[in-house]
Design an enzyme around this catalytic site. Structure first.
Site, PDB file in Angstrom:
ATOM      1  CG  ASP A   1     103.295  48.609 114.974  1.00  0.00           C
ATOM      2  OD1 ASP A   1     102.431  48.419 115.853  1.00  0.00           O
ATOM      3  OD2 ASP A   1     103.599  47.751 114.140  1.00  0.00           O
ATOM      4  CB  SER A   2     104.151  46.874 119.410  1.00  0.00           C
ATOM      5  OG  SER A   2     103.303  46.205 118.502  1.00  0.00           O
TER       6      SER A   2
ATOM      7  CE1 TYR B   1     105.231  46.903 122.839  1.00  0.00           C
ATOM      8  CE2 TYR B   1     103.582  48.643 122.685  1.00  0.00           C
ATOM      9  CZ  TYR B   1     104.894  48.263 122.880  1.00  0.00           C
ATOM     10  OH  TYR B   1     105.857  49.209 123.104  1.00  0.00           O
TER      11      TYR B   1
ATOM     12  CB  CYS C   1     100.270  49.764 117.348  1.00  0.00           C
ATOM     13  SG  CYS C   1     100.251  48.330 118.440  1.00  0.00           S
ATOM     14  CG  ASN C   2      94.552  47.714 115.011  1.00  0.00           C
ATOM     15  OD1 ASN C   2      93.475  48.252 114.846  1.00  0.00           O
ATOM     16  ND2 ASN C   2      95.387  47.498 114.009  1.00  0.00           N
TER      17      ASN C   2
ATOM     18  CD  GLU D   1     106.607  40.544 113.589  1.00  0.00           C
ATOM     19  OE1 GLU D   1     107.299  39.974 114.447  1.00  0.00           O
ATOM     20  OE2 GLU D   1     106.183  41.712 113.704  1.00  0.00           O
TER      21      GLU D   1
ATOM     22  CB  CYS E   1      96.318  42.984 113.278  1.00  0.00           C
ATOM     23  SG  CYS E   1      98.112  42.751 113.485  1.00  0.00           S
ATOM     24  CB  THR E   2      99.300  47.497 111.293  1.00  0.00           C
ATOM     25  OG1 THR E   2     100.156  47.042 112.358  1.00  0.00           O
ATOM     26  CG2 THR E   2      98.424  48.635 111.807  1.00  0.00           C
ATOM     27  CG  HIS E   3     101.858  42.224 111.598  1.00  0.00           C
ATOM     28  ND1 HIS E   3     101.862  43.171 112.589  1.00  0.00           N
ATOM     29  CD2 HIS E   3     103.092  41.665 111.598  1.00  0.00           C
ATOM     30  CE1 HIS E   3     103.055  43.178 113.166  1.00  0.00           C
ATOM     31  NE2 HIS E   3     103.820  42.271 112.585  1.00  0.00           N
TER      32      HIS E   3
END
Length: 278
Positions: free
Chosen positions: A15-16, A47, A78-79, A163, A197-199
């Site tokens: 993932d980024s 990204y 990562c999408n 984050e 989005c993985t977040h």
């Protein structure tokens, strides 16, 4: 070209940033026996706002690094990387690097499930600006479900909120409510929303609080975990190359201590990362 179809090793997860840890966590729940290497390109994240060319170049560097670590299979958790780099790597690079290795993404496994969930055929996508701009979800959904309507919506504030440890704060409610209302204003009959989005799973409780009853909100991790388990059952030639020691290494292009601290937002256990250079 390296002919290394006898290479055995861990599953690589790239993932980024940190969001892919939500994918890793769910994959390990589905497939706990395998070895894993998680690589976060945290020094160059995010990204989501970068060009196709840059995302492709960075993602290819990460994939090659994981191949050098012995991974026969790499998941782009990562999408943005799945949207902007996966197809090029699969078609242009893998045949030269090693045609026996595989790189898989997170968009198709997510899309495959929606046919069973929607009644209206109206699908909403929350994503980063990069994923939304790529049109990848619309393309995948159109391939599998040509009669569906897909409405995408970029949420540029969500990743920074998460984050910075603000996902559960009252301040996050404002930005979640605002984006939910904006998406539904585009298409009121949406009955399934994909968190592209993985977040975003870290905001799922708040998202569900502002989404009207009857709308399904779909995080990706569990879907990707199930999809990978299914993939390995259908591809024994790959499954037998994956080592099984239930281990997990964490690599980051950022300062390792910083990664360890931030990873705790996404994982329920402490990690000890190694700092690397791509």
């Amino acid at each position: 070209m390296t002919n290394s179809n006898t290479t055995t090793g861990p599953i690589g997860i790239f993932d980024s940033g940190y969001g892919g840890l939500t994918i890793l966590s769910e994959i390990r729940k589905s497939l706990p026996e395998y070895d894993y290497i998680y690589l976060g390109d945290n020094a160059r994240a995010p990204y989501g706002t970068r060009s196709f060319d840059i995302v492709y170049r960075f993602t290819l560097e990460a994939v090659n690094y994981l191949f050098d670590q012995g991974c026969p299979l790499v998941i782009l958790a990562c999408n943005t990387a799945s949207a902007k780099a996966l197809r090029s790597i699969q078609q242009n690079n893998l045949p030269e690097i090693d045609p026996t290795r595989r790189v898989l993404g997170v968009i198709r496994p997510t899309v495959e499930t929606i046919g069973k969930l929607t009644h209206t055929g109206k699908i909403g996508i929350f994503g980063t600006p990069g994923t939304v701009k790529s049109g990848s979800y619309e393309m995948e959904i159109a391939k599998l479900y040509p009669d569906f309507t897909t409405v995408t919506h970029a949420c540029p504030m969500w990743v920074p909120l998460i984050e910075n440890g603000e996902a559960t704060s009252p301040g996050a409610d404002y930005f979640v409510k605002q984006e939910v209302e904006r998406l539904l204003a585009k298409e009121p009959d949406i009955d399934t929303i994909i968190l592209g989005c993985t977040h975003y799973p870290l905001l799922i409780d708040k998202i569900k609080a502002y989404v009207p009853e009857g709308i399904t909100v779909l995080p990706q991790g569990e879907l990707v975990g199930k999809s990978l388990a299914d993939y390995l059952s259908r591809h024994p030639e790959m499954e037998t190359r994956l080592t099984k020691g239930s281990s997990c290494r964490f690599l980051t292009t950022e300062n390792a201590d910083k990664f360890n601290e931030s990873a705790s937002i996404f994982l329920s256990h402490p990690v000890t990362a190694e700092s690397i250079t791509l």
